[in-house]
Design a protein around this motif. Structure first.
Motif, mmCIF file in Angstrom:
data_model
loop_
_atom_site.group_PDB
_atom_site.id
_atom_site.type_symbol
_atom_site.label_atom_id
_atom_site.label_comp_id
_atom_site.label_asym_id
_atom_site.label_seq_id
_atom_site.Cartn_x
_atom_site.Cartn_y
_atom_site.Cartn_z
ATOM 1 N N LEU B 295 43.078 14.005 24.007
ATOM 2 C CA LEU B 295 43.744 13.871 25.303
ATOM 3 C C LEU B 295 44.687 12.663 25.300
ATOM 4 O O LEU B 295 45.784 12.720 25.872
ATOM 5 N N ILE B 296 44.267 11.583 24.649
ATOM 6 C CA ILE B 296 45.143 10.401 24.559
ATOM 7 C C ILE B 296 46.436 10.777 23.838
ATOM 8 O O ILE B 296 47.547 10.455 24.292
ATOM 9 N N ASP B 297 46.308 11.495 22.710
ATOM 10 C CA ASP B 297 47.508 11.902 21.959
ATOM 11 C C ASP B 297 48.388 12.829 22.801
ATOM 12 O O ASP B 297 49.620 12.716 22.775
ATOM 13 N N GLU B 298 47.728 13.728 23.560
ATOM 14 C CA GLU B 298 48.500 14.665 24.399
ATOM 15 C C GLU B 298 49.297 13.902 25.453
ATOM 16 O O GLU B 298 50.496 14.131 25.636
ATOM 17 N N LEU B 299 48.624 12.968 26.151
ATOM 18 C CA LEU B 299 49.321 12.211 27.205
ATOM 19 C C LEU B 299 50.366 11.279 26.606
ATOM 20 O O LEU B 299 51.391 10.997 27.231
ATOM 21 N N ASN B 300 50.107 10.818 25.393
ATOM 22 C CA ASN B 300 51.040 9.888 24.757
ATOM 23 C C ASN B 300 52.372 10.581 24.459
ATOM 24 O O ASN B 300 53.424 9.943 24.417
#
Lengths: 312, 312
Positions: B295-300
């Motif tokens: 999720l962090i990578d997606e939002l990033n």
């Protein structure tokens, strides 16, 4: 002298938090917390210890929190025999402000093989005349005939079987003709799926339990005291001006059972047993946890203030 | 590469119970329960693990329930160093229905000698350039200068000190000129005992913290994102149409801190660090516990949808 065994298939740790006022949807800060080993079987052992009557708690528990539970038993000098469950012992909540809000969590499962170990243990240790009390809710996925199976094992060794349960597990246990059961109004209603509104109905449904196999039915009626029903008679025993305040009713029914058995062993007199069961139950209801020996002795002095009447 | 240490003087076990509807003064039966190691320092370690950044949680805990806590750390691959307290680790409650009712219990005391062991440990292990995050409430009877003393020890070893606290313990810690602090509106109000009503006031009080010694102030503003304030500038960073639903805000601020430090170590760029802190904080707020790397990578990827503006 016989020995009393108290079986807890589904014991719990009680986590008690006291608040000035518990507010929903807020962060609350309790002014006091406490945590201890709990469950009907443990209450029975604690009261029997107060009465200095030889007993053993048979507990099913496991996991990290089991160490805490066992240490609390040891601190209270409860002799125990431990069997395993398939998961952590549950932690129930008692959130106390002007109200008492409880959260009761399902317990872990018991494997069939571990339950067989209990039956083998009972067959090994129960001596003729011993009493075995099975009480409390059943673990998740536990078949309803477990109390019946315990009762059969107890009977095989010529022990007295006492069961404090309701609904299907009670009805199945009745087939073993238990020495004593202890329902209250709610439990009678739930067992027979009826609404009981009169005292006449109450006694009728209690007598149904006799017809189904119970030798004695100890009806607990809160501050109204207790009633003992068997094939021969109905005896009521009330509390009259004891001048004490209700503190915490939890454990009162268990204390009634324990007091009844001890007095019956010592006197073979059902009326004396009934009176003493009301003394012990009331003493616990007047205490923050289980009654002390001192309070039991004090209330026992007051038994001339009790009324008993034979109805049948 | 520097290492990040997260100190938890007062960690907790979170006991989460979910109900259809929690009713006061009744016996409630949760449909789901969960229990895990919690506290700001643990959240930071969990997020750093997701980012595969080397870290260590320094925890003070003791008692029967400490074993459960430690096993949960191990299950989540959290590296830890343990110091002792004078009593059982606390168990906090999260009672979830349509609301979230929390019960936060005071933690056990830490002896002065055990706190000295922590300071000795920090002086032994902290390498120049390492980051040490001290966060969370203080144990009962703990003097307010403990975060200051930790900051002094970190500075002596040329480490970076980060403190997430408020009130007197924060004000005293500021004297060590910490690299980073992360207050929110409530914490600013409680630290300065004022009511803040405008954005202008908010930035003024944040700047006061700079004047008192903080090198960088990361203001967390919930769904409005974050603001980075230092002697040179105020940079705001908001969230614009990320299309995600708030799930559980607990741990979001800790995730901001962890994300900020990692990105700052990797880029030496305050604006990149601020953006990534908002990504990590938001990802956790959109998760039931701490954000996953996915999720962090997606939002990033969505950082082009973020706005940054230099105000001063």
């Amino acid at each position: 002298m016989p020995k009393i065994y108290a079986i807890s298939l589904n014991p719990a740790i009680d986590y008690v938090l006291k608040f000035k006022e518990l507010k929903l949807d807020k962060t609350n800060r309790p002014y006091q917390t406490d945590m201890y080993a709990a469950g009907k079987g443990i209450h029975i052992s604690l009261l029997l210890n107060e009465l200095e009557f030889e007993n053993e708690s048979i507990v099913f528990l496991n996991g990290h929190f089991a160490d805490f539970f066992i240490q609390d038993l040891k601190a209270n000098h409860v002799k125990y025999q431990k069997f395993s469950t398939n998961g952590e012992i549950r932690i129930n909540l008692k959130l106390i402000d002007q109200f008492q809000t409880e959260c009761s969590v399902p317990g872990p499962e018991i494997s069939a093989s571990e339950f067989e170990k209990l039956l083998a243990y009972l067959k090994e240790v129960i001596q003729p005349g011993d009493y075995v009390v099975a009480s409390g809710s059943l673990p998740s996925n536990c078949p309803t005939d477990v109390y019946q199976k315990i009762g059969i094992a107890v009977k095989q060794n010529e022990g007295h079987f006492v069961v404090d349960a309701y609904g299907e597990s009670l009805l199945q246990a009745l087939q073993t003709k238990p020495f004593l059961i202890k329902p209250n109004l709610d439990e009678l209603e739930q067992t027979f799926k009826v609404k009981i509104t009169t005292e006449k109905q109450l006694f009728e449904y209690a007598q149904k339990l006799i017809d189904l196999g119970a030798q004695n039915v100890l009806l607990s009626r809160g501050e109204k005291g207790g009633v003992l029903i068997n094939q021969h008679s109905i005896v009521t025993c009330g509390i009259y001006q004891w001048g004490k305040k209700l503190e915490n009713a939890a454990g009162a029914g268990d204390s009634m059972l324990a007091g009844f058995i001890v007095k019956y062993i010592n006197t073979s007199d059902f009326n004396e047993a009934l009176k003493f069961s009301v003394v012990c139950g009331s003493a616990t209801a007047y205490s923050s946890r289980i009654a002390s020996r001192e309070l039991i002795d004090e209330l026992n002095q007051k038994n001339h203030l009790m009324e008993t009447k034979k109805l049948v």
